[in-house]
Motif scaffolding. Sequence first.
Motif, PDB file in Angstrom:
ATOM      1  N   GLN A 145     -15.295 -50.729   7.392  1.00 25.57           N
ATOM      2  CA  GLN A 145     -16.144 -50.370   8.867  1.00 25.57           C
ATOM      3  C   GLN A 145     -15.400 -50.616  10.121  1.00 25.57           C
ATOM      4  OE1 GLN A 145     -20.511 -50.587   8.652  1.00 25.57           O
ATOM      5  NE2 GLN A 145     -20.237 -48.803   7.679  1.00 25.57           N
ATOM      6  N   MET A 169     -26.266 -38.860   4.232  1.00 24.88           N
ATOM      7  CA  MET A 169     -26.273 -38.842   2.588  1.00 24.88           C
ATOM      8  C   MET A 169     -26.464 -37.681   2.017  1.00 24.88           C
ATOM      9  SD  MET A 169     -24.336 -41.404   2.663  1.00 24.88           S
ATOM     10  CE  MET A 169     -23.819 -42.262   0.975  1.00 24.88           C
ATOM     11  N   GLY A 178     -28.802 -44.115   7.517  1.00 25.97           N
ATOM     12  CA  GLY A 178     -28.636 -45.653   7.096  1.00 25.97           C
ATOM     13  C   GLY A 178     -28.767 -46.535   8.332  1.00 25.97           C
ATOM     14  N   THR A 179     -28.005 -47.482   8.447  1.00 28.78           N
ATOM     15  CA  THR A 179     -27.895 -48.438   9.236  1.00 28.78           C
ATOM     16  C   THR A 179     -27.483 -47.840  10.673  1.00 28.78           C
ATOM     17  OG1 THR A 179     -26.930 -49.710   7.346  1.00 28.78           O
ATOM     18  CG2 THR A 179     -26.921 -50.900   9.632  1.00 28.78           C
ATOM     19  N   GLY A 180     -26.412 -47.211  10.693  1.00 28.11           N
ATOM     20  CA  GLY A 180     -26.224 -46.660  12.294  1.00 28.11           C
ATOM     21  C   GLY A 180     -25.111 -47.241  12.888  1.00 28.11           C
ATOM     22  N   SER A 181     -24.336 -48.134  11.966  1.00 26.42           N
ATOM     23  CA  SER A 181     -23.173 -48.863  12.787  1.00 26.42           C
ATOM     24  C   SER A 181     -22.197 -47.948  13.481  1.00 26.42           C
ATOM     25  CB  SER A 181     -22.394 -49.903  11.888  1.00 26.42           C
ATOM     26  OG  SER A 181     -21.609 -49.248  11.128  1.00 26.42           O
ATOM     27  N   ASN A 182     -21.720 -46.917  12.908  1.00 24.26           N
ATOM     28  CA  ASN A 182     -20.986 -45.823  13.261  1.00 24.26           C
ATOM     29  C   ASN A 182     -21.767 -44.999  14.585  1.00 24.26           C
ATOM     30  OD1 ASN A 182     -18.324 -45.313  12.134  1.00 24.26           O
ATOM     31  ND2 ASN A 182     -19.606 -45.876  10.293  1.00 24.26           N
ATOM     32  N   GLY A 240     -18.182 -38.536  -2.659  1.00 20.26           N
ATOM     33  CA  GLY A 240     -19.783 -38.532  -3.012  1.00 20.26           C
ATOM     34  C   GLY A 240     -20.144 -40.157  -2.734  1.00 20.26           C
ATOM     35  N   GLU A 298     -13.387 -47.744  10.334  1.00 17.92           N
ATOM     36  CA  GLU A 298     -14.439 -46.607  10.984  1.00 17.92           C
ATOM     37  C   GLU A 298     -14.589 -46.682  12.363  1.00 17.92           C
ATOM     38  OE1 GLU A 298     -16.597 -45.368   6.873  1.00 17.92           O
ATOM     39  OE2 GLU A 298     -17.793 -46.304   8.203  1.00 17.92           O
ATOM     40  N   ILE A 350     -17.314 -38.755   8.192  1.00 23.20           N
ATOM     41  CA  ILE A 350     -16.482 -39.833   7.851  1.00 23.20           C
ATOM     42  C   ILE A 350     -16.882 -40.268   6.644  1.00 23.20           C
ATOM     43  CG2 ILE A 350     -18.130 -41.660   8.998  1.00 23.20           C
ATOM     44  CD1 ILE A 350     -15.344 -42.944  10.347  1.00 23.20           C
ATOM     45  N   HIS A 351     -15.996 -40.861   5.710  1.00 22.08           N
ATOM     46  CA  HIS A 351     -16.001 -41.129   4.439  1.00 22.08           C
ATOM     47  C   HIS A 351     -15.275 -42.417   4.034  1.00 22.08           C
ATOM     48  CE1 HIS A 351     -17.045 -40.549   0.317  1.00 22.08           C
ATOM     49  NE2 HIS A 351     -15.884 -40.673  -0.307  1.00 22.08           N
ATOM     50  N   PRO A 352     -15.920 -43.131   3.413  1.00 19.99           N
ATOM     51  CA  PRO A 352     -15.046 -44.557   3.219  1.00 19.99           C
ATOM     52  C   PRO A 352     -14.110 -44.595   1.900  1.00 19.99           C
ATOM     53  CG  PRO A 352     -17.207 -44.746   2.310  1.00 19.99           C
ATOM     54  CD  PRO A 352     -17.126 -43.178   2.911  1.00 19.99           C
ATOM     55  N   ALA A 404     -22.422 -39.379  10.384  1.00 23.62           N
ATOM     56  CA  ALA A 404     -22.099 -40.865  10.234  1.00 23.62           C
ATOM     57  C   ALA A 404     -23.075 -41.512   9.464  1.00 23.62           C
ATOM     58  CB  ALA A 404     -22.249 -41.242  11.648  1.00 23.62           C
ATOM     59  N   GLY A 405     -22.884 -41.429   8.045  1.00 27.02           N
ATOM     60  CA  GLY A 405     -23.566 -41.773   7.150  1.00 27.02           C
ATOM     61  C   GLY A 405     -24.858 -41.183   6.620  1.00 27.02           C
ATOM     62  N   ASP A 427     -17.241 -33.601   0.036  1.00 27.15           N
ATOM     63  CA  ASP A 427     -16.259 -34.408   0.906  1.00 27.15           C
ATOM     64  C   ASP A 427     -15.013 -33.548   0.583  1.00 27.15           C
ATOM     65  OD1 ASP A 427     -17.999 -36.167   1.588  1.00 27.15           O
ATOM     66  OD2 ASP A 427     -17.917 -37.429  -0.351  1.00 27.15           O
TER      67      ASP A 427
HETATM   68  C1  GAR Z   1     -20.244 -45.441   6.325  1.00 30.60           C
HETATM   69  O1  GAR Z   1     -19.389 -46.209   5.816  1.00 30.60           O
HETATM   70  C2  GAR Z   1     -19.831 -43.944   6.082  1.00 30.60           C
HETATM   71  O2  GAR Z   1     -18.297 -43.749   5.888  1.00 30.60           O
HETATM   72  C3  GAR Z   1     -20.455 -43.906   4.861  1.00 30.60           C
HETATM   73  O3  GAR Z   1     -21.806 -44.217   4.998  1.00 30.60           O
HETATM   74  C4  GAR Z   1     -21.546 -45.563   5.866  1.00 30.60           C
HETATM   75  C5  GAR Z   1     -22.510 -45.326   6.949  1.00 30.60           C
HETATM   76  O4  GAR Z   1     -22.617 -46.711   7.384  1.00 30.60           O
HETATM   77  N1  GAR Z   1     -20.640 -42.419   4.320  1.00 30.60           N
HETATM   78  C6  GAR Z   1     -20.462 -41.843   3.175  1.00 30.60           C
HETATM   79  O5  GAR Z   1     -20.571 -42.618   2.181  1.00 30.60           O
HETATM   80  C7  GAR Z   1     -20.653 -40.392   3.035  1.00 30.60           C
HETATM   81  N2  GAR Z   1     -20.336 -39.831   1.789  1.00 30.60           N
HETATM   82  P1  GAR Z   1     -23.383 -46.894   9.187  1.00 30.60           P
HETATM   83  O6  GAR Z   1     -24.794 -46.225   8.903  1.00 30.60           O
HETATM   84  O7  GAR Z   1     -23.388 -48.175   9.479  1.00 30.60           O
HETATM   85  O8  GAR Z   1     -22.874 -45.961  10.176  1.00 30.60           O
END
Ligand code: GAR
Length: 192
Positions: free
Chosen positions: A171, A90, A10-14, A118, A174, A108-110, A87-88, A145
């Motif tokens: 976040q 899915m 996804g976005t990749g902030s982590n 999930g 995180e 990492i899981h929120p 890190a995200g 998870d």
């Molecule tokens: C994070 O909040 C992570 O905990 C979550 O996806 C996001 C990715 O954010 N992961 C899950 O839900 C895994 N089941 P990011 O792309 O900004 O790092």
Amino acid sequence: KVKLAVFASGTGSNFVTIAKEVAAGNLDCEISLLVCDKQDAKVLEKAKTFGVSTFVFNPKDYTGKAEFEQEILVKLQEFEIDWLILAGYMRLIGQTLLAAYPSRIVNIHPSLLPAFPGKDAIGQALAYGVKITGVTVHFVDEGMDTGQIIDQEQIRINDGEDRESLQRRIQEIEHRLFPEVIRNLCVKQYVR
Ligand code: GAR
């Protein structure tokens, strides 16, 4: 140096937070590879910014998980990767990667697992109406998870708090917790 492969969809902030901590010399490791299952994921631009090599694949181009994970594994071995950092990402990790990296995959899981596993853990927590949720970092096993928990941090949901606000606050946690866990993993020198 300990070599990490970050997996993200996804976005990749982590990813960015970890990359910054590495660049600042706060982590005794390097991000050698980003593995991504989405061609248009924002995290890919971020990898470029930090000069991190990427392996991007489209699951639809393969017969199944075993086949694309085999290709990922070849890359991981080529880069001599020690740890897989989800890190995200899915997607469930399959037997190919689990067998190759036993107890070397962290996610990492929120939410405060085992609550709200999930997808959309933050939405699930808001829908349920819990007052406390949080962040979990855990080892990855074959379940969703379900692996051994390494660390958790809780957060109180404010009355009437919306999704955007809760997501932002989660976040923030995180971005503090994940580098801290990774720092410990590296210090313990679990290098193969
Ligand atoms: C994070 O909040 C992570 O905990 C979550 O996806 C996001 C990715 O954010 N992961 C899950 O839900 C895994 N089941 P990011 O792309 O900004 O790092």
